[in-house]
Design an enzyme around this catalytic site. Structure first.
Site, PDB file in Angstrom:
ATOM      1  N   CYS A  49      38.128  56.353  29.535  1.00 26.38           N
ATOM      2  CA  CYS A  49      38.106  57.696  28.932  1.00 26.38           C
ATOM      3  C   CYS A  49      37.953  58.689  30.091  1.00 26.38           C
ATOM      4  O   CYS A  49      37.138  58.469  31.002  1.00 26.38           O
ATOM      5  CB  CYS A  49      36.953  57.836  27.955  1.00 26.38           C
ATOM      6  SG  CYS A  49      37.090  56.700  26.564  1.00 26.38           S
ATOM      7  N   CYS A  84      19.014  54.117  24.625  1.00 26.80           N
ATOM      8  CA  CYS A  84      20.456  54.006  24.751  1.00 26.80           C
ATOM      9  C   CYS A  84      20.732  52.735  25.559  1.00 26.80           C
ATOM     10  O   CYS A  84      20.274  52.591  26.685  1.00 26.80           O
ATOM     11  CB  CYS A  84      20.958  55.258  25.459  1.00 26.80           C
ATOM     12  SG  CYS A  84      22.710  55.281  25.675  1.00 26.80           S
ATOM     13  N   GLU A 127      22.353  50.423  32.939  1.00 24.22           N
ATOM     14  CA  GLU A 127      21.531  51.623  32.736  1.00 24.22           C
ATOM     15  C   GLU A 127      20.998  51.698  31.319  1.00 24.22           C
ATOM     16  O   GLU A 127      21.599  51.181  30.392  1.00 24.22           O
ATOM     17  CB  GLU A 127      22.398  52.873  32.917  1.00 24.22           C
ATOM     18  CG  GLU A 127      23.100  52.958  34.211  1.00 24.22           C
ATOM     19  CD  GLU A 127      23.914  54.235  34.280  1.00 24.22           C
ATOM     20  OE1 GLU A 127      24.580  54.427  35.293  1.00 24.22           O
ATOM     21  OE2 GLU A 127      23.892  55.037  33.339  1.00 24.22           O
ATOM     22  N   CYS A 174      26.449  58.768  30.348  1.00 24.98           N
ATOM     23  CA  CYS A 174      26.853  57.391  30.443  1.00 24.98           C
ATOM     24  C   CYS A 174      27.467  56.977  31.797  1.00 24.98           C
ATOM     25  O   CYS A 174      28.470  57.522  32.222  1.00 24.98           O
ATOM     26  CB  CYS A 174      27.884  57.272  29.346  1.00 24.98           C
ATOM     27  SG  CYS A 174      28.574  55.751  29.049  1.00 24.98           S
ATOM     28  N   CYS A 196      34.408  60.206  31.222  1.00 19.47           N
ATOM     29  CA  CYS A 196      33.252  59.299  31.255  1.00 19.47           C
ATOM     30  C   CYS A 196      33.098  58.629  32.614  1.00 19.47           C
ATOM     31  O   CYS A 196      34.071  58.141  33.193  1.00 19.47           O
ATOM     32  CB  CYS A 196      33.414  58.247  30.160  1.00 19.47           C
ATOM     33  SG  CYS A 196      32.078  57.048  30.131  1.00 19.47           S
ATOM     34  N   CYS A 223      33.356  49.608  32.400  1.00 18.09           N
ATOM     35  CA  CYS A 223      34.070  49.745  31.138  1.00 18.09           C
ATOM     36  C   CYS A 223      35.570  49.737  31.418  1.00 18.09           C
ATOM     37  O   CYS A 223      36.019  50.254  32.438  1.00 18.09           O
ATOM     38  CB  CYS A 223      33.681  51.056  30.452  1.00 18.09           C
ATOM     39  SG  CYS A 223      34.381  51.217  28.792  1.00 18.09           S
TER      40      CYS A 223
HETATM   41  N1  SAH Z   1      32.262  52.902  24.605  1.00 14.64           N
HETATM   42  C1  SAH Z   1      31.427  53.437  23.598  1.00 14.64           C
HETATM   43  C2  SAH Z   1      29.995  53.672  24.026  1.00 14.64           C
HETATM   44  C3  SAH Z   1      29.757  54.314  25.366  1.00 14.64           C
HETATM   45  S1  SAH Z   1      30.066  56.032  25.551  1.00 14.64           S
HETATM   46  C4  SAH Z   1      32.013  54.719  23.050  1.00 14.64           C
HETATM   47  O1  SAH Z   1      33.043  55.149  23.560  1.00 14.64           O
HETATM   48  O2  SAH Z   1      31.498  55.252  22.101  1.00 14.64           O
HETATM   49  C5  SAH Z   1      29.154  56.776  24.327  1.00 14.64           C
HETATM   50  C6  SAH Z   1      29.013  58.234  24.438  1.00 14.64           C
HETATM   51  O3  SAH Z   1      28.694  58.657  25.780  1.00 14.64           O
HETATM   52  C7  SAH Z   1      30.198  59.101  24.104  1.00 14.64           C
HETATM   53  O4  SAH Z   1      30.536  59.219  22.760  1.00 14.64           O
HETATM   54  C8  SAH Z   1      29.621  60.392  24.586  1.00 14.64           C
HETATM   55  O5  SAH Z   1      28.765  60.837  23.580  1.00 14.64           O
HETATM   56  C9  SAH Z   1      28.816  60.037  25.822  1.00 14.64           C
HETATM   57  N2  SAH Z   1      29.465  60.531  27.042  1.00 14.64           N
HETATM   58  C10 SAH Z   1      30.265  59.905  27.926  1.00 14.64           C
HETATM   59  N3  SAH Z   1      30.641  60.727  28.916  1.00 14.64           N
HETATM   60  C11 SAH Z   1      30.088  61.926  28.656  1.00 14.64           C
HETATM   61  C12 SAH Z   1      30.102  63.192  29.305  1.00 14.64           C
HETATM   62  N4  SAH Z   1      30.789  63.405  30.429  1.00 14.64           N
HETATM   63  N5  SAH Z   1      29.414  64.194  28.713  1.00 14.64           N
HETATM   64  C13 SAH Z   1      28.711  64.004  27.573  1.00 14.64           C
HETATM   65  N6  SAH Z   1      28.648  62.853  26.938  1.00 14.64           N
HETATM   66  C14 SAH Z   1      29.321  61.805  27.453  1.00 14.64           C
END
Ligand code: SAH
Length: 375
Positions: A129, A118, A97, A357, A132, A125
């Site tokens: 987290c 982006c 994406e 993401c 995410c 991944c």
């Molecule tokens: N693995 C790397 C890059 C991918 S995620 C990292 O962890 O930084 C990068 C960003 O995606 C996170 O910092 C957050 O800003 C965003 N993100 C992921 N899930 C999200 C959610 N549910 N709501 C808002 N932002 C989110």
């Protein structure tokens, strides 16, 4: 899982001198390499036959040696605020994406003509987290450097074909890159750095290193390694909590690299690099949005002169996390400001197009599973 692996290399994985050498090996002069590079990086050619100033025999040879484009566009979604989300299918059937984000003064603090892409670095991944979407389907594979670089070229080519109004008076559409797409960039270190050097090169995408942000969940050894690279990149740390107990609940990586280790690595990074460090902090109702967390966050941010980006949590299907009310968001922001920290509260962008993401891939994989894919 489809295990098809291509035998030929994506030409966008190669540095200029490697392209020159590849052509030397088939007895082609150096200027052919420059013509080829111009076709790829300046003219966005996506077929060898477009390269009309190269002899037909050479085009045929190149097509046997290299992959020119390895992704196909599956879906584009445009939100009301002109954020656009792209879903690409790679050669082996996997999805990646991108989100194309027009300038947002609320995000950067100043009005400008920034056009941010982006970019994804992995399929899926491994870091899981809790908030995410990318981790929900697990880790599939690293993207190679060409697949990373290609995301920029493919979106720019799409914009030219669409005659996007934003292209007016511009040589190139994209002038800012954030590695905040799917995957953990620092877990795909070598391909990431190779891709960044190509993105940064004048012969390549020609995007300044200071306009490139790597976002990480906090891989300590790789942050230290990054501090020794020649590039002056921006670094974003996905912090999302200011104490180990809260952070470990949200981000399993915190058990391996707790906040003390992470902050030590960032101090090391600071000593070696002048580039900006940002803390990304998703505000999640009842989890990390208390004034106490805000005060502790200020204590982490201040000594490192780190900017804090507050992000109201995006809804992800299947996850029970919500954004706090605007009042709570502003309270959190004010605690940071009162403590002398530069902080911004990001407006939710692209919410109606699943721009968080990994969300679009998640939805598409499930549509494929249930045979209801709409493109
Ligand atoms: N693995 C790397 C890059 C991918 S995620 C990292 O962890 O930084 C990068 C960003 O995606 C996170 O910092 C957050 O800003 C965003 N993100 C992921 N899930 C999200 C959610 N549910 N709501 C808002 N932002 C989110």
């Amino acid at each position: 899982m489809n295990t098809f692996i291509s035998k030929t290399e994506n030409i966008k994985s190669l540095y200029q001198d490697e392209i020159v050498n590849s052509l030397k090996r088939i007895k082609e002069p150096d200027y052919r390499a420059n013509q080829l590079i111009n076709w790829i990086y300046k003219n966005y050619a996506n077929s060898w036959d477009e390269m009309t100033n190269l002899p037909i025999a050479l085009r045929k040879k190149l097509s046997e040696m290299f992959i020119l484009y390895s992704s196909k566009l599956v879906k584009v979604q445009c939100s009301d605020d002109l954020t656009r989300k792209f879903l690409w299918q790679l050669e082996d059937g996997e999805f990646v994406e991108n989100v194309l984000i027009p300038a947002n003064p609320a995000l950067y603090g100043e009005p400008d003509d920034r056009m941010t892409l982006c970019v994804s670095t992995q399929v899926g991944c491994a870091y899981k987290c809790k908030f995410c979407a990318s981790g929900l389907l697990g880790f599939k594979r690293n993207l190679n450097a060409g697949e990373i670089v290609e995301q920029i070229l493919a979106v720019e080519r799409w914009a030219i074909n669409e005659k996007l109004p934003e292209l007016e008076n511009k040589k190139r559409l994209i002038n800012n890159i954030v590695f905040m797409g799917m995957g953990e960039p620092l877990a795909n270190y070598e391909n990431l750095i190779r891709a960044i050097k190509i993105i940064n090169a004048q012969w390549g995408c020609n995007i300044g290193a200071r306009k490139i942000t790597i976002s990480t969940c906090g891989l300590v050894p790789e942050i230290r390694q990054l501090a020794t690279e020649k590039l002056q990149l921006r670094l974003a740390i996905s912090l999302h909590a200011a104490t180990n107990d809260v952070r470990s609940k949200l981000m399993p990586i915190n058990k391996k690299y707790p906040l003390e280790n992470l902050m030590e690595a960032l101090r090391f990074y600071r000593m070696n690099k002048s580039g900006m460090i940002t803390f990304e902090y998703i505000l999640i109702e009842g989890v990390n949005d208390s004034s106490e967390q805000a005060a502790k966050l200020a204590k982490l941010a201040k000594p490192l002169r780190t900017k804090v980006n507050l992000i109201p949590c995006n809804k992800v299907e299947g996850l029970d996390f919500h954004s706090p009310s605007e009042t709570v968001q502003k309270q959190f922001l004010n605690v940071l400001k009162r403590n002398g920290v530069t902080a911004t509260l990001r407006k939710e962008k692209g919410a109606n197009i699943d721009a968080a993401c990994g969300q679009l891939r998640l939805k598409t994989e499930s549509e494929i599973k249930h045979n209801t894919i709409k493109t």
